[in-house]
Design an enzyme around this catalytic site. Structure first.
Site, PDB file in Angstrom:
ATOM      1  N   HIS A 486      21.349  46.538  34.457  1.00  0.00           N
ATOM      2  CA  HIS A 486      20.172  46.261  35.413  1.00  0.00           C
ATOM      3  C   HIS A 486      18.856  46.124  34.766  1.00  0.00           C
ATOM      4  O   HIS A 486      17.894  45.626  35.608  1.00  0.00           O
ATOM      5  CB  HIS A 486      20.292  47.305  36.477  1.00  0.00           C
ATOM      6  N   ASP A 490      19.662  40.863  37.473  1.00  0.00           N
ATOM      7  CA  ASP A 490      19.665  41.256  38.729  1.00  0.00           C
ATOM      8  C   ASP A 490      20.840  40.909  39.523  1.00  0.00           C
ATOM      9  O   ASP A 490      21.931  40.229  39.155  1.00  0.00           O
ATOM     10  CB  ASP A 490      18.277  40.527  39.460  1.00  0.00           C
TER      11      ASP A 490
END
Length: 516
Positions: A486, A490
């Site tokens: 992350h 995204d």
């Protein structure tokens, strides 16, 4: 004086050796010497007659010190062999550097035994690092003198694996220096007694097998402190156990054969002792050291757990894929090729990566940079008896489904035999974990750093689904879970990427539009 003699031996012009009688004969006295030619010696200081007289003395001195210096120098440069190796030099074979960042390896097995003759480039042993399994070969022709490790030991880079008596090594010098050069020998090199005592210390040790040395190591004992009862003082297994018991490290128990169960009243005691030993064995804790790929997994997963993950779950309809795979298998003419679903997933994944290259990248935390990889080196997680390993198929975007099938079969065969090379394991850009082959529906995979994405594929199962007219029909559905870093990727990018990949799997005919 010594320095002057060295310079004399170094710079003196070579001359043919003189007879021993000429060297040992005294120089003629002036009375017995022939008279010089009238006026020539005084007029010609380099006269051959005068030089011949001086040559006799200098040649005698040169021969004397040249012989002693050459013998002494050869003695200093010669390696004295062990007492068991009178004709060759004892060579230590260390564990060489097997790869970048590799500090130690696990010894898997030996191909040779102590006392065996070996040829040059003959395999000696097999070791396993965090990345690959490697064979260590001999650089010498000779005889195995001593093996220092047993299978299962962890050997650090640079440690000696074994000792070989090399046949092509120079034998130690046995002749003594000239008695007139004793002072020169003492200044230039060690005496024979000093050399022997020092070499005895270098090769100090007791006779024992690798198993016995390993047993002593397990008990934390110095095998040199154990008195051997075998032939030539060889330390046996019983010697180690008895010595450990005498130190209180191991409490010796009488074996079942030592219990005289034939005597009255001892039958029940013998049976109870036997059951006691069985109960202790059944409920005894076992410590299993992690080696090879398992140790590598500990390191990589510990690092991966520190990375912020997020997971995206999707289901894919595999009806069309099942039909295509059946058609390929029916038309298959190669008996060594078995078509499975995984090559289709891999090829379609590569197609989707071409549109979303961010999923085929790595993250450099030190420089805060993302490296988009040009090649699609798709790794496949494989569970073997040696641990989890992730070899990768190189440049999938340039391979056909048939070529992927063959390469996948090769990697699976190499992994099952623990023969994967460093090239097979390194360089991956994204990983697939096919947990469905074992039976799982979905998983939550951890990243294979420095990659930024990993995919877990569950098993294909028949489930009821609704069509557009709300009619129930059976569908072959597989769950896929995408784990991503992350820090780099995204959720929206992963969702779009997964939609593209899902479309190619559910409609495999679209692969034809993009294949080159």
């Amino acid at each position: 004086m010594v320095m002057a003699l060295r310079r004399l031996c170094r710079y003196a012009r070579p001359r043919p050796p003189l007879p021993l009688a000429a060297i040992q004969s005294p120089r003629p006295s002036p009375e017995s010497a022939p008279p010089p030619l009238s006026g020539l010696s005084s007029l010609l200081p380099l006269s051959p007659l005068l030089r011949a007289d001086r040559t006799l003395a200098s040649s005698s001195l040169y021969s004397l010190f040249e012989g002693s210096y050459t013998a002494t120098r050869n003695r200093c440069l010669t390696t004295q062999a062990w007492v068991d190796a009178p004709t060759g030099e004892v060579v230590e074979v260390p564990l060489a550097q097997t790869g970048e960042g590799i500090a130690e390896c696990e010894l898997l097995k030996w191909f040779v035994k102590e006392g065996e003759e070996v040829e040059e480039f003959q395999p000696l042993c097999e070791v396993q690092s965090d990345k690959a399994t490697i064979e260590i070969t001999s650089r010498y022709k000779g005889k195995i003198l001593q093996i220092l490790f047993v299978p299962g030991d962890i050997v650090k880079v640079g440690e000696t694996l074994l000792k070989i008596i090399a046949e092509d090594a120079q034998s130690p010098l046995t002749s003594e220096c000239h008695e007139d050069a004793t002072s020169l020998n003492s200044d230039l090199c060690e005496s024979d007694s000093q050399r022997s005592s020092r070499k005895g210390e270098d090769f100090k040790g007791v006779l024992s097998t690798p198993f016995v040395r390993h047993l002593a190591k397990q008990y934390g004992l110095n095998i040199n402190d154990i008195q051997g009862t075998g032939i030539d003082g060889r330390v046996l297994k019983e010697d180690v156990l008895n010595y450990a018991a005498s130190k209180g490290i191991q409490e010796e128990r009488p074996s079942l054969s030592q219990v005289n169960v034939g005597e009255p009243g001892l039958l029940k005691e013998g049976k109870a002792f036997h059951m006691h030993m069985l109960d202790e064995k059944c409920y005894e804790d076992t410590t299993i050291p992690l080696r090879g790929f398992q140790r590598s997994m500990v390191k990589s997963m510990t690092m991966s757990a520190k990375v912020p993950h997020f997971h995206y779950l999707e289901e894919i309809n595999c009806d069309a894929l099942i039909e295509l795979k059946a058609a390929f298998q029916n038309e298959n003419t190669a008996p060594n090729v078995k078509h499975t679903f995984l090559p289709f997933f891999i090829k379609s994944l590569s197609m989707a990566l071409s549109k979303y290259p961010l999923l085929n990248s790595s993250f450099n935390e030190a420089t805060t940079e993302v490296i988009l990889k040009g090649c699609h080196n798709i790794g496949v997680a494989m569970a073997t008896t040696y641990g989890l390993v992730v070899p990768n198929i190189k440049k999938v975007q340039s391979l056909s489904i048939l070529e992927i099938t063959k390469e996948l079969s090769r990697l699976q065969q190499m992994a099952s035999n623990n023969k994967l090379s460093s090239e097979d394991i390194t360089g991956g850009t994204i990983t697939i974990s096919n947990i469905g082959a074992i039976g799982g529906k979905f998983g939550s995979p951890l990243l294979n750093l420095p990659e930024v994405a990993i995919i877990a594929i569950g098993r294909i199962q028949k489930l009821p689904r609704f069509d557009d007219d709300e009619i129930v029909y059976p569908a072959s559905v597989a769950n896929v879970t995408i784990g991503a870093d992350h820090r780099v990727v995204d959720g929206a990018t992963v969702a779009r990427f997964c939609n593209e990949w899902k479309l190619l799997v559910e409609k495999p005919e679209l692969l034809l539009l993009h294949m080159r």
